[in-house]
Motif scaffolding. Structure first.
Motif, mmCIF file in Angstrom:
data_model
loop_
_atom_site.group_PDB
_atom_site.id
_atom_site.type_symbol
_atom_site.label_atom_id
_atom_site.label_comp_id
_atom_site.label_asym_id
_atom_site.label_seq_id
_atom_site.Cartn_x
_atom_site.Cartn_y
_atom_site.Cartn_z
ATOM 1 N N PRO A 186 -12.884 -13.470 7.103
ATOM 2 C CA PRO A 186 -11.860 -13.001 6.156
ATOM 3 C C PRO A 186 -10.480 -12.809 6.786
ATOM 4 C CG PRO A 186 -13.879 -11.745 5.890
ATOM 5 C CD PRO A 186 -14.053 -12.595 7.105
ATOM 6 N N THR A 187 -10.421 -12.225 7.956
ATOM 7 C CA THR A 187 -9.123 -11.970 8.583
ATOM 8 C C THR A 187 -8.406 -13.275 8.908
ATOM 9 O OG1 THR A 187 -9.940 -9.885 9.483
ATOM 10 C CG2 THR A 187 -7.945 -10.793 10.482
ATOM 11 N N LYS A 188 -9.132 -14.244 9.444
ATOM 12 C CA LYS A 188 -8.528 -15.540 9.753
ATOM 13 C C LYS A 188 -8.049 -16.237 8.486
ATOM 14 C CE LYS A 188 -10.995 -16.355 14.045
ATOM 15 N NZ LYS A 188 -11.966 -17.177 14.766
ATOM 16 N N LEU A 210 -9.308 -4.819 1.180
ATOM 17 C CA LEU A 210 -10.505 -5.114 0.379
ATOM 18 C C LEU A 210 -11.614 -5.736 1.238
ATOM 19 C CD1 LEU A 210 -8.922 -6.533 -2.902
ATOM 20 C CD2 LEU A 210 -10.042 -4.316 -2.598
ATOM 21 N N SER A 211 -11.231 -6.572 2.185
ATOM 22 C CA SER A 211 -12.240 -7.210 3.052
ATOM 23 C C SER A 211 -12.939 -6.188 3.933
ATOM 24 C CB SER A 211 -11.618 -8.322 3.903
ATOM 25 O OG SER A 211 -10.828 -7.783 4.951
ATOM 26 N N LYS A 212 -12.245 -5.101 4.267
ATOM 27 C CA LYS A 212 -12.837 -4.055 5.104
ATOM 28 C C LYS A 212 -13.897 -3.253 4.333
ATOM 29 C CE LYS A 212 -10.890 -5.180 8.761
ATOM 30 N NZ LYS A 212 -11.698 -5.973 9.669
ATOM 31 N N ILE A 213 -13.760 -3.230 2.996
ATOM 32 C CA ILE A 213 -14.784 -2.551 2.192
ATOM 33 C C ILE A 213 -15.699 -3.575 1.510
ATOM 34 C CG2 ILE A 213 -13.486 -0.421 1.885
ATOM 35 C CD1 ILE A 213 -12.678 -1.384 -0.899
ATOM 36 N N ASN A 214 -15.583 -4.822 1.966
ATOM 37 C CA ASN A 214 -16.482 -5.912 1.564
ATOM 38 C C ASN A 214 -16.371 -6.302 0.095
ATOM 39 O OD1 ASN A 214 -18.092 -7.842 2.603
ATOM 40 N ND2 ASN A 214 -19.967 -6.633 2.549
ATOM 41 N N ILE A 215 -15.143 -6.394 -0.404
ATOM 42 C CA ILE A 215 -14.926 -6.868 -1.784
ATOM 43 C C ILE A 215 -14.281 -8.224 -1.736
ATOM 44 C CG2 ILE A 215 -13.695 -6.461 -3.934
ATOM 45 C CD1 ILE A 215 -14.048 -3.516 -3.506
#
Length: 125
Positions: free
Chosen positions: A60-62, A120-125
């Motif tokens: 996600p980060t990339k 959002l990616s850190k909370i898996n959405i």
């Protein structure tokens, strides 16, 4: 880095929803300056992110960084009137997709959209 092809319904449905929001912004909310000019920029990076995530398993980060860089490249291309140079001056749809005027504000709101995606990616959405 290898990309794994994997269809994800959840991300695809999110992408469709965001696309419909973008269409609503472009057609029905176009006279509300802030919504059309800036909120659309926040959503467009989200649309790209979720659409790509719908078909590829990717960090996600990339992906967020890649989407931001791509968005900035398109924005800088607008400075040089890329759409017109490519012969799309009379093609309304392509000029909407590519844009036609450079704005640092757009880059700021691409960043805001990417920041939201990161959170959002850190909370898996």
């Amino acid at each position: 880095m290898t990309l794994q092809l994997k269809f994800d319904y959840k991300n695809f449905l999110i992408a469709i929803f965001i696309f419909l929001v973008e269409v609503l912004i472009a057609t029905k909310l176009k006279d509300i300056f802030f919504v059309r000019a800036y909120l659309g920029d926040v959503f467009v990076v989200m649309l790209m992110y979720y659409f790509i995530k719908a078909f590829f398993e990717i960090n996600p980060t990339k992906l967020i960084i890649g989407v931001f860089i791509f968005s900035c490249l398109i924005e800088f291309a607008q400075y040089f009137h890329f759409g017109e140079l490519m012969g799309f001056k009379d093609n309304r749809v392509m000029m909407i997709i590519l844009g036609n005027s450079f704005s640092w504000g757009d880059i700021l709101f691409y960043f805001v959209g990417c920041l939201i995606l990161f959170l959002l990616s850190k909370i898996n959405i």
